[in-house]
Design a protein around this motif. Structure first.
Motif, short mmCIF file in Angstrom:
data_model
loop_
_atom_site.label_atom_id
_atom_site.label_comp_id
_atom_site.label_asym_id
_atom_site.label_seq_id
_atom_site.Cartn_x
_atom_site.Cartn_y
_atom_site.Cartn_z
N MET A 1 12.48 12.68 -1.31
CA MET A 1 12.56 13.34 -0.03
C MET A 1 13.81 14.20 0.07
N PHE A 2 14.97 13.62 -0.26
CA PHE A 2 16.21 14.37 -0.17
C PHE A 2 16.84 14.52 -1.54
N HIS A 3 17.45 15.65 -1.78
CA HIS A 3 18.17 15.90 -3.02
C HIS A 3 19.58 16.32 -2.66
N ARG A 4 20.53 15.47 -3.02
CA ARG A 4 21.94 15.77 -2.74
C ARG A 4 22.18 16.09 -1.27
N GLY A 5 21.55 15.33 -0.37
CA GLY A 5 21.78 15.50 1.06
C GLY A 5 20.99 16.61 1.71
N SER A 8 13.93 18.07 1.15
CA SER A 8 13.06 18.83 0.25
C SER A 8 12.31 19.90 1.04
N THR A 9 11.85 20.90 0.34
CA THR A 9 11.12 21.99 0.98
C THR A 9 9.89 21.48 1.71
N VAL A 10 9.20 20.53 1.12
CA VAL A 10 7.97 20.01 1.72
C VAL A 10 8.25 19.22 2.99
N ASP A 11 9.33 18.44 2.99
CA ASP A 11 9.59 17.51 4.09
C ASP A 11 10.58 18.00 5.14
N ARG A 12 11.29 19.07 4.88
CA ARG A 12 12.44 19.37 5.72
C ARG A 12 12.13 19.63 7.18
N VAL A 13 10.98 20.18 7.50
CA VAL A 13 10.64 20.41 8.91
C VAL A 13 10.10 19.13 9.54
N THR A 14 9.21 18.43 8.85
CA THR A 14 8.62 17.23 9.43
C THR A 14 9.66 16.13 9.63
N GLY A 100 16.15 22.36 7.50
CA GLY A 100 14.79 22.34 8.03
C GLY A 100 14.75 22.22 9.54
N TRP A 101 15.89 22.42 10.16
CA TRP A 101 15.96 22.37 11.61
C TRP A 101 16.78 23.53 12.13
N CYS A 102 16.37 24.06 13.27
CA CYS A 102 17.14 25.00 14.07
C CYS A 102 16.53 24.94 15.47
N ARG A 114 2.50 24.73 12.11
CA ARG A 114 2.54 23.74 11.04
C ARG A 114 3.29 24.27 9.84
N THR A 115 3.67 23.35 8.98
CA THR A 115 4.31 23.76 7.73
C THR A 115 3.23 24.29 6.78
N ALA A 116 3.66 25.03 5.77
CA ALA A 116 2.72 25.51 4.76
C ALA A 116 2.03 24.32 4.08
N HIS A 117 2.77 23.25 3.86
CA HIS A 117 2.20 22.04 3.24
C HIS A 117 1.10 21.44 4.11
N GLU A 118 1.31 21.39 5.41
CA GLU A 118 0.29 20.85 6.31
C GLU A 118 -0.96 21.73 6.31
N ILE A 119 -0.77 23.03 6.27
CA ILE A 119 -1.92 23.95 6.23
C ILE A 119 -2.67 23.78 4.91
#
Length: 160
Positions: A1-5, A8-14, A100-102, A114-119
């Motif tokens: 899920m996380f790499h060096r704090g 990940s691209t897939v999880d960062r928004v969710t 993944g947040w703003c 939705r995220t691209a992954h969810e779509i």
């Protein structure tokens, strides 16, 4: 899920979305999939709709560029103080790219973005329901030709 704090691209928004919002988006997708499982003749149209759906990244990029350009134009023509807007927007855009947040993320997620992954998850579930992967089976034997054939069939099924 996380790499060096960094998420990940897939999880960062969710990861940075309220769990009830993530669950609501998932339940809506599952309801649609049940509908299309019962009405497979409508799957092609839904796949075309998914091709047109904006993911949250695209929505954030469009918002950021609109606000930045507006701030630049106003700052250069009317009031220099408006130049702070593109600076703030770019800082938030950088924050989003890393974390993944703003500030717009919670609003856009509640609006259904939705995220691209969810779509893509919905897209592949629909393709499975349509039977796109029925012809993709493990290659028999050890020969390289069988593996090449299997890979070619898999890639064709994904491209449909």
């Amino acid at each position: 899920m996380f790499h060096r704090g960094i998420a990940s691209t897939v999880d960062r928004v969710t990861v940075h979305t309220a769990e009830h919002v993530n669950q609501e988006l998932r339940m809506e997708m599952e309801k649609r999939l049940v509908h299309y499982a019962r009405h497979p003749e409508q799957i092609d149209e839904r796949l075309r709709e998914l091709d047109e759906e904006w993911d949250i990244e695209r929505a954030i990029e469009a918002n950021a560029s609109t606000l930045s350009l507006s701030g630049l134009v106003i700052g250069m023509t009317l009031d220099r103080r408006a130049l702070v807007l593109p600076i703030v927007v770019m800082a938030f855009l950088f924050q989003h790219s890393v974390q993944g947040w703003c500030p717009p993320v919670p609003i856009l997620r509640r609006m259904g973005f939705r995220t691209a992954h969810e779509i893509e998850t919905e897209r592949y579930a629909l393709k499975i329901l349509r039977g796109d992967f029925n012809d993709v089976k493990a290659a028999e034997g050890d020969g390289q030709e069988s593996v090449d054939s299997w890979v070619a069939r898999a890639l064709r099924a994904i491209a449909r």
